[in-house]
Design an enzyme around this catalytic site. Sequence first.
Site, short mmCIF file in Angstrom:
data_model
loop_
_atom_site.label_atom_id
_atom_site.label_comp_id
_atom_site.label_asym_id
_atom_site.label_seq_id
_atom_site.Cartn_x
_atom_site.Cartn_y
_atom_site.Cartn_z
N GLU A 48 0.82 -1.21 0.00
CA GLU A 48 0.00 0.00 0.00
C GLU A 48 0.86 1.27 0.00
OE1 GLU A 48 -3.01 0.45 -0.66
OE2 GLU A 48 -3.64 -1.63 -0.63
N TYR A 131 -6.20 6.64 4.46
CA TYR A 131 -6.43 5.56 3.48
C TYR A 131 -5.70 4.27 3.89
CZ TYR A 131 -5.66 2.40 -0.30
OH TYR A 131 -5.58 1.24 -1.01
N ASP A 149 -9.31 5.87 -1.37
CA ASP A 149 -8.23 6.53 -2.12
C ASP A 149 -8.86 7.37 -3.24
OD1 ASP A 149 -9.05 4.71 -3.99
OD2 ASP A 149 -7.05 3.90 -4.41
N CYS A 210 -18.49 2.98 -18.88
CA CYS A 210 -19.79 2.72 -18.24
C CYS A 210 -20.46 1.47 -18.80
CB CYS A 210 -20.70 3.93 -18.38
SG CYS A 210 -20.02 5.39 -17.58
FE1 SF4 Z 1 -18.32 5.01 -13.15
FE2 SF4 Z 1 -19.81 4.81 -15.36
FE3 SF4 Z 1 -19.81 2.87 -13.55
FE4 SF4 Z 1 -20.98 5.17 -13.01
S1 SF4 Z 1 -21.56 3.73 -14.59
S2 SF4 Z 1 -19.63 4.01 -11.65
S3 SF4 Z 1 -19.61 6.59 -14.03
S4 SF4 Z 1 -18.09 3.53 -14.81
#
Ligand code: SF4
Length: 360
Positions: A48, A131, A149, A210
Amino acid sequence: LIFDDFSENSASFPRNEFADHLIEWFRDQSRDLPWRNTDDPYAIWISEIMLQQTRVETVIPYYQAWMQRFPDVSTLAQASEEDVLTQWQGLGYYRRARFILRAAKMIEHDFGGSLPSTRKELKQLPGIGSYTSGAIAAFAFHEPEPAVDGNVLRVMARVFADDSDIAKASTRTSYEKAVVELIPPDRAALFNEALIELGATVCTPTSPSCLLCPVREFCESHRQGIQETLPIKKNRTKVRDEVRFAWLLNDETGQFLVGQRPSDALLGGLWEYPLLETEPKSAANGVMEAEELGSVRHIFSHIRRTIHLHQVQLEDSESAIISRIEEQYADIRWLSPGEEDSLPLSTMMQKMLRVVREAE
Ligand code: SF4
């Protein structure tokens, strides 16, 4: 504002499902890193500290070499600072290495040779902050403590679409409280590690993936399409430029001078060619001849430093400039060529050595 009273404001947030999705993804997808296959608190602590502000790929060989050289707290506690800095050489932020050594001695003397298991006690050790204490408590001792973190700050800001300034300590504190509430008590290590891994590999600072995200359905910023605008981080530290001159001084036997930086200074304990603000061209400083060999640039967290290297011949070895160097450094040594390899050197010094070797 959700973090002002997280308990109340997130009452409808599906905590269990969120944790299940995240942990399941982590079990399937996480990278196999050497410090993940252990719950030895010492190994986790060292990894760490090495990982602070340093990339995983850079840390792996250092971590493996360190664990060979100092396999446990008591071996480390008996090492010299020079040994420890040599082993750390090239990782940067050398204060970390000196803190590790001081902490190892404290663990030996005050904690019976074993790392303490509570966050409060861990924080008493040098170099272990909010952390790292959470990470050791959660990963090694499976305590329901938060390891927040930069990755986790980013994920939390995005999942809850929060626009607090994550550079503020108060934001970190409120996020830590929120993470504690989200941790499933029987899976503290996995949950914390999974949040960090999500930030490191999927919810990245720019262009978060995402579409691959296991918690997309719980993510408010994704729902609103604002994930790329978060988190908010106001930068307070300005980078300043600095110019220094490296004085390459040889004695009549061909030895050259190096200085050891004072232990409380930036890069403390490391050796380098004497660096002065004074350009070696003035006869007033006893300079007979100076030839510029080249220059190097080096960026620290808040300083952009340019160093001009000069091979300098002094009028006499008792010169006032030598006294100035003695005052500025904790120690000085005359080395024969090649001897520098046995001393802990900063990355900046290694760059300077390359310039000098190319010039030869
Ligand atoms: Fe991050 Fe996108 Fe997942 Fe939301 S959906 S936690 S913005 S990767």
